[in-house]
Design an enzyme around this catalytic site. Structure first.
Site, mmCIF file in Angstrom:
data_model
loop_
_atom_site.group_PDB
_atom_site.id
_atom_site.type_symbol
_atom_site.label_atom_id
_atom_site.label_comp_id
_atom_site.label_asym_id
_atom_site.label_seq_id
_atom_site.Cartn_x
_atom_site.Cartn_y
_atom_site.Cartn_z
ATOM 1 N N CYS A 12 -34.582 -7.544 3.609
ATOM 2 C CA CYS A 12 -33.534 -6.893 4.413
ATOM 3 C C CYS A 12 -34.015 -6.542 5.825
ATOM 4 O O CYS A 12 -33.281 -6.734 6.802
ATOM 5 C CB CYS A 12 -33.014 -5.658 3.696
ATOM 6 S SG CYS A 12 -34.290 -4.659 2.923
ATOM 7 N N HIS A 14 -31.132 -0.059 7.956
ATOM 8 C CA HIS A 14 -32.487 -0.132 8.487
ATOM 9 C C HIS A 14 -32.383 -0.224 10.015
ATOM 10 O O HIS A 14 -31.521 -0.944 10.542
ATOM 11 C CB HIS A 14 -33.212 -1.378 7.980
ATOM 12 C CG HIS A 14 -33.573 -1.336 6.516
ATOM 13 N ND1 HIS A 14 -33.433 -0.218 5.731
ATOM 14 C CD2 HIS A 14 -34.085 -2.308 5.719
ATOM 15 C CE1 HIS A 14 -33.849 -0.491 4.506
ATOM 16 N NE2 HIS A 14 -34.241 -1.758 4.472
#
Ligand code: A2P
Length: 337
Positions: A133, A246
């Site tokens: 990710c 993130h």
């Protein structure tokens, strides 16, 4: 569960997990032509249901016969599980889109971000891998810079949400925050340390070189996706007390100079990226505004004060969506379009 008379027979392995649940939501949102859906998780969940298009779908036991007739399987049940199940699912005749790290660096397995290397998907031999990710969110803005000015070196510092560690990571932050509010002691169950009101500069196990597995994934996977096996990349990955998204602070040195305005234009023109860069109006990407979005958001775009040919920027992406499920469904769209 029979859905329609035309379309694709789909399996989701790890359907009760954070990435699996988002995969179901994205298949629905993007109207992927699911003809029939079969859902799988650990034996603990057999008999439970998950929801797809408003209907309950039973969680089934993983066994070879359960994949008969499956054309496409999304796997997000962990690396050891993928290593065990993916070959079996391919043998049953399905294409596997794997979200674990099990096959990402296997030279026979394409590692695909559809906006960047869609051509790689054509070379698959049954398994396609979805990058980590953090890698996906970082590599999205690197690609247009690389195409325009050739990357020479990348420095990336990450601020990674707890949901990147799955449902147990989410539970740790929630439980510790509630305990703090009640004046109780904070217990770390999933992470090695308290994550509420803290930062943990260690994601994954440490290697002999002093870098973590997560940091080496960012290096190795970015190189593979960009087709630059020797690109120098300097990573530091940090778990932060944020539920979703993130964020990465990136400095990218290039062969030829890219100005701030040029960088902004390159990012804005790249599919899947949005520029949010009006610092004086307090407009820059933050996890709470990017959560739920499929695009990655770039802001704080600056020329590096310490280097004549480098730009620095801040990129935020919903790692359950573009960092996992959206990217996986986009790969499926490339194959089944
Ligand atoms: P379960 O809910 O039954 O534990 P997350 O990444 O959010 O932690 O989710 C992990 C997913 O992988 C869940 O769906 C989990 O199912 C599933 N899973 C974990 N271990 C296994 C296993 N040994 N076999 C199949 N699925 C597994």
């Amino acid at each position: 569960m029979a859905m329609t008379t035309s379309g694709v027979t789909v399996a989701v392995v790890g359907a009760t997990g954070a990435a699996g649940q988002t995969t179901l939501a994205i298949l629905e949102e993007r109207k992927f032509p699911v003809r029939e859906l079969r859902c799988f998780a650990s034996e603990r969940s057999v008999g439970k249901t998950v929801t797809f298009r408003g209907e309950p779908v039973p969680v089934q036991k993983i066994e070879p016969s359960a994949f008969r007739g499956i054309e496409l399987a999304f796997c997000s049940a962990g690396s050891a599980q993928s290593k065990q199940y993916a070959p079996m699912i391919v043998a049953a005749g399905a294409i596997v889109i794997d979200k674990s790290s099990a096959f990402r660096l296997d030279p026979r397995v394409p590692l695909v971000v559809p906006e960047i290397n869609p051509h790689a998907a054509r070379t698959h031999q049954g398994i396609l891998a979805c990058p980590n990710c953090t890698t996906i969110v970082t590599v999205m803005p690197l690609k247009p810079l690389h195409d325009r000015a050739r990357l020479q070196r990348v420095v990336a510092v990450t601020y990674q949400a707890v949901s990147g560690a799955g449902v147990n990571g989410i539970a740790d932050l929630r439980d510790q925050t509630l305990a703090w509010a009640r004046g109780e002691s904070l217990v770390a169950r999933h992470f090695a340390h308290q994550i509420a009101f803290n930062l943990i500069p260690a994601i994954d196990a440490f290697r002999d070189n002093g870098y973590t597995g997560e940091e080496m994934k960012l290096v190795d996977e970015t190189r593979k996706i960009l087709g630059e096996p020797d690109l120098p990349i300097m990573p530091t990955t940090v778990r932060v007390p944020v539920f979703t998204c993130h964020s990465i602070a990136v400095t990218a040195e290039t062969e030829t100079k890219v100005t701030r305005d040029e960088a902004r234009g390159l990012f804005a023109a790249f599919p899947g990226l949005k520029v949010w860069d009006e610092p004086t109006a307090a407009r820059y990407p933050m996890p709470i505004v990017v959560e739920g979005q499929d695009d990655c958001y770039v802001g704080r775009i600056r020329e590096d004060l310490s280097h004549p040919r480098a730009v620095s920027f801040w990129v935020v992406g919903d790692q359950l969506r573009k960092g996992a499920a959206t990217n996986a469904v986009q790969i499926a769209e490339l194959i089944f379009a």
